[in-house]
Design a protein around this motif. Structure first.
Motif, PDB file in Angstrom:
ATOM      1  N   ARG A 103     -29.569 -54.758 -54.037  1.00  0.00           N
ATOM      2  CA  ARG A 103     -30.403 -55.781 -54.678  1.00  0.00           C
ATOM      3  C   ARG A 103     -31.824 -55.278 -54.870  1.00  0.00           C
ATOM      4  NH1 ARG A 103     -29.313 -60.231 -51.537  1.00  0.00           N
ATOM      5  NH2 ARG A 103     -30.982 -59.724 -50.087  1.00  0.00           N
ATOM      6  N   ARG A 104     -32.379 -54.628 -53.858  1.00  0.00           N
ATOM      7  CA  ARG A 104     -33.744 -54.102 -53.975  1.00  0.00           C
ATOM      8  C   ARG A 104     -33.821 -53.008 -55.037  1.00  0.00           C
ATOM      9  NH1 ARG A 104     -33.710 -55.373 -48.276  1.00  0.00           N
ATOM     10  NH2 ARG A 104     -32.782 -53.349 -47.750  1.00  0.00           N
ATOM     11  N   HIS A 105     -32.795 -52.186 -55.109  1.00  0.00           N
ATOM     12  CA  HIS A 105     -32.742 -51.139 -56.140  1.00  0.00           C
ATOM     13  C   HIS A 105     -32.702 -51.772 -57.529  1.00  0.00           C
ATOM     14  CE1 HIS A 105     -31.812 -47.221 -57.911  1.00  0.00           C
ATOM     15  NE2 HIS A 105     -30.865 -47.833 -58.613  1.00  0.00           N
TER      16      HIS A 105
ATOM     17  N   LEU B 118     -33.800 -54.747 -58.362  1.00  0.00           N
ATOM     18  CA  LEU B 118     -35.095 -55.379 -58.649  1.00  0.00           C
ATOM     19  C   LEU B 118     -36.114 -54.378 -59.170  1.00  0.00           C
ATOM     20  CD1 LEU B 118     -35.427 -57.824 -55.628  1.00  0.00           C
ATOM     21  CD2 LEU B 118     -35.481 -58.466 -58.046  1.00  0.00           C
ATOM     22  N   LYS B 119     -36.120 -53.192 -58.585  1.00  0.00           N
ATOM     23  CA  LYS B 119     -37.032 -52.149 -59.059  1.00  0.00           C
ATOM     24  C   LYS B 119     -36.715 -51.774 -60.502  1.00  0.00           C
ATOM     25  CE  LYS B 119     -37.856 -50.058 -54.501  1.00  0.00           C
ATOM     26  NZ  LYS B 119     -37.639 -48.857 -53.651  1.00  0.00           N
ATOM     27  N   ALA B 120     -35.415 -51.702 -60.826  1.00  0.00           N
ATOM     28  CA  ALA B 120     -35.010 -51.357 -62.189  1.00  0.00           C
ATOM     29  C   ALA B 120     -35.390 -52.467 -63.170  1.00  0.00           C
ATOM     30  CB  ALA B 120     -33.505 -51.105 -62.232  1.00  0.00           C
ATOM     31  N   VAL B 121     -35.205 -53.722 -62.748  1.00  0.00           N
ATOM     32  CA  VAL B 121     -35.556 -54.866 -63.592  1.00  0.00           C
ATOM     33  C   VAL B 121     -37.059 -54.888 -63.857  1.00  0.00           C
ATOM     34  CG1 VAL B 121     -35.732 -57.389 -63.619  1.00  0.00           C
ATOM     35  CG2 VAL B 121     -33.582 -56.297 -62.954  1.00  0.00           C
ATOM     36  N   GLU B 122     -37.847 -54.658 -62.816  1.00  0.00           N
ATOM     37  CA  GLU B 122     -39.300 -54.636 -62.986  1.00  0.00           C
ATOM     38  C   GLU B 122     -39.717 -53.486 -63.901  1.00  0.00           C
ATOM     39  OE1 GLU B 122     -43.196 -55.011 -60.124  1.00  0.00           O
ATOM     40  OE2 GLU B 122     -41.757 -53.418 -59.681  1.00  0.00           O
ATOM     41  N   LYS B 123     -39.084 -52.347 -63.756  1.00  0.00           N
ATOM     42  CA  LYS B 123     -39.400 -51.187 -64.591  1.00  0.00           C
ATOM     43  C   LYS B 123     -39.139 -51.498 -66.069  1.00  0.00           C
ATOM     44  CE  LYS B 123     -38.462 -46.221 -65.017  1.00  0.00           C
ATOM     45  NZ  LYS B 123     -37.681 -45.071 -64.463  1.00  0.00           N
ATOM     46  N   ARG B 124     -38.017 -52.158 -66.362  1.00  0.00           N
ATOM     47  CA  ARG B 124     -37.702 -52.549 -67.741  1.00  0.00           C
ATOM     48  C   ARG B 124     -38.733 -53.538 -68.268  1.00  0.00           C
ATOM     49  NH1 ARG B 124     -32.303 -52.970 -65.908  1.00  0.00           N
ATOM     50  NH2 ARG B 124     -32.404 -55.250 -65.961  1.00  0.00           N
ATOM     51  N   SER B 125     -39.121 -54.473 -67.417  1.00  0.00           N
ATOM     52  CA  SER B 125     -40.092 -55.476 -67.830  1.00  0.00           C
ATOM     53  C   SER B 125     -41.426 -54.839 -68.207  1.00  0.00           C
ATOM     54  CB  SER B 125     -40.298 -56.496 -66.706  1.00  0.00           C
ATOM     55  OG  SER B 125     -41.274 -57.456 -67.056  1.00  0.00           O
TER      56      SER B 125
ATOM     57  N   ALA C  50     -41.214 -57.838 -51.551  1.00  0.00           N
ATOM     58  CA  ALA C  50     -41.296 -56.561 -50.842  1.00  0.00           C
ATOM     59  C   ALA C  50     -41.334 -55.356 -51.774  1.00  0.00           C
ATOM     60  CB  ALA C  50     -40.106 -56.425 -49.883  1.00  0.00           C
ATOM     61  N   VAL C  51     -40.625 -55.428 -52.915  1.00  0.00           N
ATOM     62  CA  VAL C  51     -40.486 -54.233 -53.749  1.00  0.00           C
ATOM     63  C   VAL C  51     -41.270 -54.265 -55.059  1.00  0.00           C
ATOM     64  CG1 VAL C  51     -38.184 -53.849 -52.795  1.00  0.00           C
ATOM     65  CG2 VAL C  51     -38.407 -54.969 -55.014  1.00  0.00           C
ATOM     66  N   CYS C  52     -41.644 -55.452 -55.524  1.00  0.00           N
ATOM     67  CA  CYS C  52     -42.346 -55.530 -56.812  1.00  0.00           C
ATOM     68  C   CYS C  52     -43.854 -55.338 -56.639  1.00  0.00           C
ATOM     69  CB  CYS C  52     -42.068 -56.869 -57.494  1.00  0.00           C
ATOM     70  SG  CYS C  52     -40.364 -57.042 -58.090  1.00  0.00           S
ATOM     71  N   GLN C  53     -44.481 -54.880 -57.707  1.00  0.00           N
ATOM     72  CA  GLN C  53     -45.920 -54.632 -57.678  1.00  0.00           C
ATOM     73  C   GLN C  53     -46.687 -55.942 -57.531  1.00  0.00           C
ATOM     74  OE1 GLN C  53     -47.192 -52.248 -61.018  1.00  0.00           O
ATOM     75  NE2 GLN C  53     -45.399 -50.897 -60.899  1.00  0.00           N
ATOM     76  N   GLY C  54     -47.834 -55.857 -56.881  1.00  0.00           N
ATOM     77  CA  GLY C  54     -48.638 -57.050 -56.647  1.00  0.00           C
ATOM     78  C   GLY C  54     -49.085 -57.741 -57.909  1.00  0.00           C
TER      79      GLY C  54
ATOM     80  N   LYS D 232     -47.069 -67.232 -60.439  1.00  0.00           N
ATOM     81  CA  LYS D 232     -48.195 -66.553 -59.803  1.00  0.00           C
ATOM     82  C   LYS D 232     -47.858 -65.070 -59.723  1.00  0.00           C
ATOM     83  CE  LYS D 232     -48.219 -69.072 -55.947  1.00  0.00           C
ATOM     84  NZ  LYS D 232     -48.694 -69.666 -54.652  1.00  0.00           N
ATOM     85  N   THR D 233     -48.843 -64.260 -59.412  1.00  0.00           N
ATOM     86  CA  THR D 233     -48.550 -62.847 -59.196  1.00  0.00           C
ATOM     87  C   THR D 233     -47.829 -62.684 -57.860  1.00  0.00           C
ATOM     88  OG1 THR D 233     -50.609 -62.375 -58.031  1.00  0.00           O
ATOM     89  CG2 THR D 233     -50.646 -62.179 -60.449  1.00  0.00           C
ATOM     90  N   VAL D 234     -47.162 -61.566 -57.709  1.00  0.00           N
ATOM     91  CA  VAL D 234     -46.488 -61.274 -56.446  1.00  0.00           C
ATOM     92  C   VAL D 234     -47.491 -61.299 -55.297  1.00  0.00           C
ATOM     93  CG1 VAL D 234     -45.344 -59.427 -55.142  1.00  0.00           C
ATOM     94  CG2 VAL D 234     -44.548 -60.011 -57.449  1.00  0.00           C
TER      95      VAL D 234
END
Length: 239
Positions: free
Chosen positions: A156-158, A160-167, A192-196, A216-218
């Motif tokens: 799941r964390r992996h 999420l990182k991929a989803v954020e990267k695409r975004s 925990a894994v997404c940028q602030g 809101k932001t992370v």
């Protein structure tokens, strides 16, 4: 000589997103169609019967036929539902909540209907995904629905990182959902894994009296982490 079979139509009947009076979220014409039908394909019979009773069919539920199509249904069985449409019989498709065939096994029935030339009639109703996007303040011009993310924490964390990267790369809003009892675990992983600076919208119990939708932001979410509990939730991020 083989004659063309006279099939009825498939009506895609939306249902409320929670335990709420149908007339408050569904147009009267949708309720009229739902109550006029006698054959249904549903995700769960008990839920469908309760919805139809509340929609105005109380007293007629015993006249209705229900066939279940859910996560336990083998896709090879769906062609067998074709018999429901014979002799011009119209059929209603009802999911557990919201729009049928969207993140829902009912899509298999819709595809079967198209293969057999059966008319498909989608009806108006609440979509938690579109309501969340509308209320998020994120990019409504470019967005993608990612469905369910993996259940295992590391996967799941992996994801999420991929989803954020695409975004970030496409400046595209990413929407995803989770089984309600894993809502809080998913939120913890997002934080925990997404940028602030990544914006996160949490849309909870939409259309219900205790609905919450907030972006809101992370980094801001980390200062006050909400307890989501086992309530239907849509998550949206934009990096």
């Amino acid at each position: 000589m083989k004659t063309k079979m006279n099939y009825g139509k498939l009506y895609l009947i939306p249902s409320p997103l929670g335990d709420y009076p149908p007339e408050l979220v569904l147009p009267a014409t949708v309720l009229e169609v739902a109550c006029s039908l006698r054959t249904f394909v549903v995700e769960e019979t008990r839920t469908a019967r309760r919805f139809l009773s509340a929609a105005g069919a109380k007293g007629h539920i015993g006249e209705m036929t229900f066939r279940e199509l859910n996560e336990h249904t083998d896709p090879s069985e769906v062609d067998g539902f074709l018999e429901l449409f014979e002799d011009g019989r119209d059929v209603g498709l009802i999911s557990e909540a919201g729009l049928p065939a969207v993140a829902d096994p009912g899509a298999l029935l819709v595809a079967m209907c198209h293969r057999n030339g059966i008319t498909v009639v989608p009806l108006t109703g609440p979509s938690s995904l579109m309501l969340a996007l509308m209320g998020s303040g994120l990019n409504g011009q470019s967005f993608a629905f990612c469905g369910y993310l993996p259940a295992k924490p590391e996967e799941r964390r992996h994801a999420l990182k991929a989803v954020e990267k695409r975004s970030i790369a496409a400046r595209q809003t990413q929407l995803f959902i989770e089984t309600p009892y894993r809502n809080d675990a998913l939120l913890a992983d997002i934080l925990a894994v997404c940028q602030g600076s990544t914006r996160l919208c949490i849309a909870l119990n939409l259309t219900l009296p205790d609905a919450l939708i907030r972006t809101k932001t992370v980094a801001q979410w980390k200062k006050e982490i909400p307890l989501l509990g086992k309530r239907p939730c849509v998550f949206l991020i934009l990096g």
